[in-house]
Enzyme design. Structure first.
Site, PDB file in Angstrom:
ATOM      1  CB  VAL A 143      82.149  16.244  39.965  1.00 62.56           C
ATOM      2  CG1 VAL A 143      80.646  15.593  40.566  1.00 62.56           C
ATOM      3  CG2 VAL A 143      81.990  16.488  38.543  1.00 62.56           C
ATOM      4  CG  ASP A 144      84.511  19.694  36.892  1.00 61.24           C
ATOM      5  OD1 ASP A 144      84.746  18.732  36.470  1.00 61.24           O
ATOM      6  OD2 ASP A 144      83.676  20.274  36.101  1.00 61.24           O
TER       7      ASP A 144
END
Length: 420
Positions: A143-144
């Site tokens: 998700v980063d």
């Protein structure tokens, strides 16, 4: 000669679409029974391989595997467990090869972020050295959005859609109550070193005066005086201020504002929540009434509002991983390649793991406004296609209808217990 089996594992923090990659991989592998035998999944990631806790995905129906595309989290269990260097923990890698050999596994698919790419690369190297070559393919997930080479990372687009939606809705709430109640709202989002999720919050501000009015990025040193002046000016102009903040913002000395002093299983600093810290600063220095929220697991689990682009890319990367392996390639990560912004077009390229492992991709400075408090049009052009489209899961009794797999264990073949 019978076809080799495959091993698939999920690693690190799970996402709304990591199971879509699993779906793409398993469905594609099933289309090639002459080249791939069974697909075994690691129970709780790479730990499943070390402990010989394998799951037989052939026991799952085609219908349930297809439902993975609509189900968040890690269907087989994930973990935060980083294999150390070959020099200091060679025994762990030898154990992996021992398990793979015992179960006739010739393909290793590892679905995760930068640490997983590093593990995948090391497995490809030591397996050859030990005389039992494994085709190791890394499937990107984080998700980063901080993996190199790939245009974006599966999981990010859905988180981006969730936080942009959430901060827009919260902004409407605060604006309606600001005359007599809350003046400042702060949403804390994930992002230890890279501010991509924080930047996605900025997509909600399409018109003058719309929140978020301020974004705090890990790439920009936190300046208390400038921040407070910006908050004060915003409240005076709009009667309220909406702020998106990354968990990883740092002070002038390079210290996390929210660091607890603890470390997670990957050795990363454990962050303890920067939103209340910022909120208290606003209260103490400016006297404004505030509310804050931490998106936390909600942002990465929100399959109900996943980006269609994200789901399609996650599935495609799982599919491509199998195709790359069947082509005889090794130590590769399938990567998203952007072909055009408008309309958004993409395809899949191949990235050598030697260029992916242990490399972080940060927000370019030209994606952040000169004052450091918002996103530029260049950033908006990059982000906008990644949240496009809706891919709602099926609903039952008013709630998302997600699948829970049987996860039937494969009988162990090795004697004794392995200590992690």
């Amino acid at each position: 000669m019978s076809p080799k089996n495959a091993f698939y594992a999920q690693s690190g923090g799970v996402t709304a679409v990591i199971n879509a990659s699993a779906c793409g991989l398993i469905e594609t592998a099933r289309q090639h029974p002459d080249k791939i035998g069974k697909v075994f999944a690691g129970r709780n990631g790479i730990i499943g391989a070390l402990l010989e806790e394998l799951i037989d995905t052939s026991q799952e129906s085609a219908e349930d595997i297809a439902r993975l595309r609509h189900t968040p989290s890690g269907a087989f269990g994930s973990c935060r467990y980083k294999l150390k260097s070959l020099e200091t923990h060679r025994g762990q890698y030898e154990r992996l090869i021992e398990v793979f050999k015992a179960h006739d596994i010739g393909y290793f698919f590892y679905n995760g972020g930068g640490d997983s790419a590093d593990t995948c690369l090391k497995v490809s190297q030591i397996s050859a050295a030990l005389g039992y070559p494994i085709q190791a393919i890394h499937i990107p997930k984080t998700v980063d959005n901080d993996l190199p080479i790939t245009d974006c990372c599966p999981g990010f687009g859905s988180v981006a859609k969730y936080v942009a939606t959430s901060i827009r809705e919260a902004g409407f709430d605060v604006a309606s109550m600001s005359r007599t109640s809350t003046k400042v709202f702060i949403l804390e989002v994930m992002g230890r070193h890279a501010g991509w999720i924080t930047a996605a919050c900025g997509l909600a501000a399409e018109q003058e005066g719309e929140g978020p009015h301020i974004l705090l990025f890990p790439e920009i040193e936190f300046d208390e005086e400038k921040f407070l002046a910006k908050v004060k000016a915003t409240v005076e102009k709009y009667d309220h201020c909406v702020i998106g903040v990354s968990e990883g913002i740092k002070d002038k000395e390079g210290n996390f504002l929210s660091e607890t002093g603890l470390r997670d299983a990957f050795g990363h600093a454990q962050l303890g929540g920067v939103a209340p810290t910022i909120a208290q600063l606003v209260k103490d220095k400016l006297g404004y009434k505030y509310h804050w929220a931490v998106a936390d697991y909600l942002q990465r689990a929100a399959r109900h509002i996943a980006s269609k682009t994200d789901v399609e890319q996650a599935y495609a990367l799982g599919k491509s991983a199998v195709e790359i392996a069947l082509a005889g390639k090794n130590a590769i990560m399938p990567a998203i390649r952007r072909l055009a912004d408008t309309p958004y077009r993409w395809d899949i390229a191949e990235a050598p793991l030697s260029e992916v492992a242990n490399v972080e991709k940060f927000m370019p400075r030209d994606f952040i406004t000169e004052d450091g408090f918002h996103i530029t049009e260049a950033c908006r052009r990059y982000l906008s296609p990644l949240i496009e489209g809706e891919d709602y899961p099926p609903f039952k009794n008013g709630l998302p209808d997600y699948v829970r797999l049987k996860n039937v264990a494969v009988p162990k073949k090795l004697a004794g217990e392995f200590k992690l």
